[in-house]
Enzyme design. Structure first.
Site, PDB file in Angstrom:
ATOM      1  N   VAL A   1     128.390 -75.764  55.665  1.00  0.00           N
ATOM      2  CA  VAL A   1     129.569 -74.926  55.866  1.00  0.00           C
ATOM      3  C   VAL A   1     129.726 -74.629  57.351  1.00  0.00           C
ATOM      4  O   VAL A   1     128.913 -73.917  57.948  1.00  0.00           O
ATOM      5  CB  VAL A   1     129.460 -73.605  55.075  1.00  0.00           C
ATOM      6  CG1 VAL A   1     130.718 -72.763  55.276  1.00  0.00           C
ATOM      7  CG2 VAL A   1     129.239 -73.890  53.597  1.00  0.00           C
ATOM      8  N   GLY A   2     130.780 -75.201  57.946  1.00  0.00           N
ATOM      9  CA  GLY A   2     131.092 -74.948  59.343  1.00  0.00           C
ATOM     10  C   GLY A   2     132.269 -74.010  59.466  1.00  0.00           C
ATOM     11  O   GLY A   2     132.811 -73.515  58.475  1.00  0.00           O
TER      12      GLY A   2
ATOM     13  N   SER B   1     135.284 -74.713  60.430  1.00  0.00           N
ATOM     14  CA  SER B   1     136.554 -75.309  60.026  1.00  0.00           C
ATOM     15  C   SER B   1     136.498 -75.946  58.643  1.00  0.00           C
ATOM     16  O   SER B   1     137.465 -75.859  57.874  1.00  0.00           O
ATOM     17  CB  SER B   1     136.986 -76.372  61.048  1.00  0.00           C
ATOM     18  OG  SER B   1     137.171 -75.808  62.327  1.00  0.00           O
TER      19      SER B   1
ATOM     20  N   VAL C   1     131.278 -79.270  53.809  1.00  0.00           N
ATOM     21  CA  VAL C   1     131.032 -80.595  53.264  1.00  0.00           C
ATOM     22  C   VAL C   1     129.974 -80.500  52.177  1.00  0.00           C
ATOM     23  O   VAL C   1     128.900 -79.929  52.389  1.00  0.00           O
ATOM     24  CB  VAL C   1     130.574 -81.584  54.358  1.00  0.00           C
ATOM     25  CG1 VAL C   1     130.295 -82.956  53.749  1.00  0.00           C
ATOM     26  CG2 VAL C   1     131.627 -81.694  55.455  1.00  0.00           C
TER      27      VAL C   1
ATOM     28  N   ASP D   1     123.241 -75.174  61.305  1.00  0.00           N
ATOM     29  CA  ASP D   1     123.647 -76.575  61.372  1.00  0.00           C
ATOM     30  C   ASP D   1     122.920 -77.295  62.498  1.00  0.00           C
ATOM     31  O   ASP D   1     122.523 -78.453  62.356  1.00  0.00           O
ATOM     32  CB  ASP D   1     125.158 -76.704  61.537  1.00  0.00           C
ATOM     33  CG  ASP D   1     125.692 -75.915  62.736  1.00  0.00           C
ATOM     34  OD1 ASP D   1     125.019 -74.962  63.194  1.00  0.00           O
ATOM     35  OD2 ASP D   1     126.805 -76.250  63.202  1.00  0.00           O
ATOM     36  N   LEU D   2     122.693 -76.572  63.603  1.00  0.00           N
ATOM     37  CA  LEU D   2     121.966 -77.163  64.726  1.00  0.00           C
ATOM     38  C   LEU D   2     120.481 -77.325  64.394  1.00  0.00           C
ATOM     39  O   LEU D   2     119.838 -78.295  64.823  1.00  0.00           O
ATOM     40  CB  LEU D   2     122.137 -76.303  65.981  1.00  0.00           C
ATOM     41  CG  LEU D   2     123.582 -76.067  66.435  1.00  0.00           C
ATOM     42  CD1 LEU D   2     123.615 -75.285  67.738  1.00  0.00           C
ATOM     43  CD2 LEU D   2     124.329 -77.386  66.591  1.00  0.00           C
TER      44      LEU D   2
ATOM     45  N   ASP E   1     127.013 -82.888  68.994  1.00  0.00           N
ATOM     46  CA  ASP E   1     127.696 -82.622  67.718  1.00  0.00           C
ATOM     47  C   ASP E   1     129.162 -82.281  67.982  1.00  0.00           C
ATOM     48  O   ASP E   1     129.488 -81.256  68.588  1.00  0.00           O
ATOM     49  CB  ASP E   1     127.002 -81.465  66.995  1.00  0.00           C
ATOM     50  CG  ASP E   1     127.500 -81.298  65.561  1.00  0.00           C
ATOM     51  OD1 ASP E   1     128.587 -81.822  65.238  1.00  0.00           O
ATOM     52  OD2 ASP E   1     126.804 -80.653  64.765  1.00  0.00           O
TER      53      ASP E   1
ATOM     54  N   THR F   1     154.659 -86.015  77.435  1.00  0.00           N
ATOM     55  CA  THR F   1     153.874 -84.814  77.128  1.00  0.00           C
ATOM     56  C   THR F   1     152.742 -85.094  76.152  1.00  0.00           C
ATOM     57  O   THR F   1     151.599 -84.665  76.369  1.00  0.00           O
ATOM     58  CB  THR F   1     154.792 -83.714  76.560  1.00  0.00           C
ATOM     59  OG1 THR F   1     155.804 -83.403  77.523  1.00  0.00           O
ATOM     60  CG2 THR F   1     153.987 -82.459  76.259  1.00  0.00           C
TER      61      THR F   1
END
Length: 261
Positions: A7-8, A10, A13, A111-112, A131, A186
């Site tokens: 769980v991050g 954004s 998974v 996560d790290l 990452d 742009t």
């Protein structure tokens, strides 16, 4: 099967690992929701498992890494009820081969920690893990398996969204590498600035780390956007998009085993 849940900020998974095939056979990616509606989560998981002929009974154990504290408890509660299997939540005191050698080890994202565990076990020796997530992070592990520290900068998508949200006339653009570093309109200008700029940032950070610590580092890229900067391929020894899932699995299995002993 083993289920790793990453769980991050954004996305979250759900990775299903089949030991018979020795690989992650299925991965479900959902947006991370701070309001974590469990009925929404259950609906999505049930539908995905039905479409892929997966059964909850096939999952024998679950490991979770969550960097969004507000949803950690409801997620664990849901997973325990849905799969009815043991769950290990990765934390800085989880038993692993990695020792965190920083001023405040509890500040390191789980996560790290998972990345470091997988990188050190799978690839052996000192390494730098790049990452590409909501944040772009550089984790440095020495030959003793010590996580020496982490560098953090805004990620690619975060940078794009920041320009869109904080400027009046700049649009939100797709993360596509243009053929030229010199913007002709742009959209091209933003894509070139972000993607070529980040490539330079990555090279500069790796150079600075190597200058400070003269080791033969193996450089491992991971994260959903790890392959988008094609001009960086020569900088990476490995691109491993499943590094975090593997790390969660390795840490959880070690803790399940030692807790039974």
């Amino acid at each position: 099967m083993f289920l790793s849940i990453d769980v991050g900020n954004s996305n979250m998974v759900f990775g299903f690992y089949d030991p018979e095939q020795d690989r992650w056979t299925h991965q479900l990616r959902l947006p991370t929701r701070g309001d974590m509606v469990l009925t929404w989560l259950e609906k999505n998981i049930r539908l995905y498992m039905l479409e892929n002929d997966l059964k909850a009974s096939q999952v024998k154990a679950v490991g979770i890494s969550c960097v969004v504290p507000v949803i950690t408890k409801p997620l664990i509660k849901f997973v325990e009820a849905f799969f009815d299997k043991p769950v290990h939540l990765v934390h800085v005191k989880s038993q692993s081969q990695i020792r965190v050698n920083t001023k405040n080890p509890t500040e390191i994202g789980t996560d790290l920690l998972a990345n470091a565990e997988a990188a050190f076990q799978i690839y052996q020796g000192p390494c730098i893990i790049v990452d590409f997530g909501t944040a772009l992070t550089f984790s440095v592990i020495n030959k003793k398996g010590e996580l020496l520290g982490v560098n953090i900068v805004p990620g690619l998508e975060t940078a794009i969204k920041s320009l869109f949200m904080h400027t009046a006339k700049l649009p939100e653009v797709k993360l596509e590498l243009p053929s030229s570093a010199i913007g002709k309109d742009t959209v091209h200008a933003i894509q070139a600035g972000i993607l070529y700029g980040f490539a330079g940032l990555v090279r500069g950070m790796l150079s600075s780390i190597r200058a400070e610590i003269p080791l033969e580092f193996k450089v491992i890229a991971t994260g959903g956007l790890s392959a988008i900067l094609t001009q960086l391929k020569e900088e990476f020894d490995v691109i491993d998009k499943e590094l975090t899932l593997n790390g969660i699995k390795l840490i959880a299995e070690k803790n399940f085993k030692n807790n039974k002993a």
